[in-house]
Structure formats: structure tokens, C-alpha cells
Design a protein around this motif. Structure first.
Motif, short mmCIF file in Angstrom:
data_model
loop_
_atom_site.label_atom_id
_atom_site.label_comp_id
_atom_site.label_asym_id
_atom_site.label_seq_id
_atom_site.Cartn_x
_atom_site.Cartn_y
_atom_site.Cartn_z
N GLU A 79 -0.66 -20.73 -91.60
CA GLU A 79 0.32 -20.66 -90.37
C GLU A 79 -0.45 -22.03 -89.39
N VAL A 80 0.84 -22.77 -88.46
CA VAL A 80 0.14 -23.66 -87.55
C VAL A 80 0.93 -23.94 -86.84
N ASP A 81 0.27 -24.20 -85.65
CA ASP A 81 0.79 -23.46 -83.84
C ASP A 81 2.13 -22.97 -84.48
N VAL A 86 4.22 -24.09 -95.61
CA VAL A 86 3.95 -23.86 -97.15
C VAL A 86 3.57 -24.95 -98.29
N TYR A 87 2.82 -25.04 -99.29
CA TYR A 87 2.13 -26.63 -99.95
C TYR A 87 1.80 -26.26 -101.35
N LEU A 88 1.71 -26.91 -102.36
CA LEU A 88 1.21 -26.37 -103.51
C LEU A 88 -0.53 -25.97 -103.12
N LYS A 166 -1.40 -15.03 -94.44
CA LYS A 166 -1.53 -16.31 -94.80
C LYS A 166 -2.62 -16.67 -95.66
N GLY A 167 -2.45 -17.67 -96.82
CA GLY A 167 -3.48 -17.82 -97.60
C GLY A 167 -3.46 -17.20 -98.82
#
Length: 212
Positions: A79-81, A86-88, A166-167
Motif C-alpha cells: 500500500e503506497v499513498d 502489486v509487483y513480482l 500487505k507484504g
């Protein structure tokens, strides 16, 4: 005196007036050859229909195997701002290539098996049988692709990332990036059937040489 006996007339020879009729060519309308070709073509069409249906049903098995054997692509959400991204997890991983490769290898195996089965059941092929082998393989591959995607992880990755937290690592949706892998089954089936027919198919009897 008695009248001389008149000899009976010679029997009338019609051999000179008889015309030998040449046999009609095989396959002429109304002859036995034409009547034999009709049922033969119907049998080939029925066989082709069975091959197509069996290949489509085989696509279900291919889809299950792909879903089971394909490697999972790990994703991570963050979660950004106040927005989820979602990323690899492993940016240098080759799991995505392995997903396509698994489908292609399974398609090649199914194509070889289908070609061998069709050849053993019907050694003398025919155009309907060959068309059914290619078309059935393509339809089976398409069904396997859609079934694997449906059975795989959720396609909405953002919603999936929010649900796991998250994470937390989760699996990417099962997808086929290289659509050319759908052609592995029909191409392998056609090439294998062509090779088997050329090597082990029935041979037409050779015509004897004319004698002088």
C-alpha cells in the motif's frame, strides 16, 4: 424320282455383330464403385466426428494437468499513498516462462498420443480424419487454456492482495502469455500422424510391368 434333300441353313453367327461393351469406370454413377464410395465417406465422417469429440474431452485432462503442474508466479501487494500496488516477488524469476512451457510440452505430448491412437484405429487415414485430428487438437487446447485459467488463482490481483494483506505472498492468475502454445497439440498431432502414415501405412499394390 424324289426331290433332292435341301441342306439345313447354317446357324446364324451373331458373333460378328455382337459389340463388346467396355466395363464402366469405377466410381461411375449408378455402378458398384459409386455405391461403395458413398458409405466409405460416411464412415470417415463419423470417425472424424468421434476424433473431434474425443480431442475436446482430452482438453479437459490437459487443462487439469496444466493447472496442477504449471509453476506459480509469486506476487506481493503493498500500500503506497493509500493505493494498493502489486509487483513480482522475484523479478528475475522464470515462473511465467515455465507456465507457457508447461502448456506447450503437454500439448506436444497430447498431440503425439492422439496421432498414435488415431493411426492404430484407422491406418488408412483420409482427409476427414486428418482435419479432425488438427481441429480437435486446437479445440482441446483452447478448452484446456480456459479451464486452467478458471481453476487457477483469482484474476483480480488487487482484490487478492487486499484480502491476504500487505507484504503477503500470493500466486498470480494462471495465464498463457504465448498464445502460440495453443498450436502445439494440433501441429504435433498432424506431423506425427503424417510420419506414421508414411512409415507404417498401407501400401498400394504395384502395377505389373506390361510384357512385350
Amino acid at each position: 424320282m424324289t426331290a433332292p434333300l435341301t441342306p439345313p441353313p447354317p446357324p446364324h453367327d451373331d458373333s460378328a455383330h455382337q459389340v463388346r461393351q467396355a466395363p464402366p469406370p469405377a466410381g461411375a454413377p449408378g455402378e458398384a464403385g459409386y455405391e461403395q464410395d458413398g458409405p466409405g465417406m460416411k464412415a470417415e465422417i463419423r470417425t472424424a466426428a468421434v476424433i473431434t469429440v474425443a480431442s475436446v474431452l482430452g482438453g479437459v485432462l490437459l487443462g487439469l494437468l496444466w493447472w496442477w503442474l504449471a509453476p506459480h508466479v509469486p506476487l506481493v501487494g503493498d500500500e503506497v499513498d493509500k493505493s494498493w500496488v502489486v509487483y513480482l516477488k522475484d523479478s528475475e524469476g522464470e515462473q511465467a516462462i515455465g507456465v507457457d512451457g508447461t502448456f506447450a510440452l503437454l500439448g506436444l505430448a497430447f498431440g503425439l498420443v492422439s496421432a498414435v491412437v488415431v493411426f492404430l484405429l484407422r491406418r488408412r487415414g483420409g482427409v476427414p480424419v486428418v482435419v479432425a485430428l488438427g481441429l480437435g487438437g486446437l479445440l482441446g487446447s483452447w478448452l484446456a487454456w480456459r479451464l486452467g485459467v478458471w481453476l487457477g488463482p483469482e484474476s483480480d490481483v488487487l482484490a487478492h492482495a487486499q484480502s491476504v494483506g500487505k507484504g503477503v505472498t500470493f500466486s498470480a492468475p494462471l495465464k498463457l502469455s504465448a498464445k502460440g502454445a495453443l498450436l502445439a497439440w494440433p501441429f504435433a498431432g498432424l506431423l506425427a500422424h503424417l510420419g506414421l502414415t508414411a512409415l507404417f501405412g498401407p501400401r498400394d499394390p504395384e502395377a505389373p510391368y506390361p510384357q512385350a
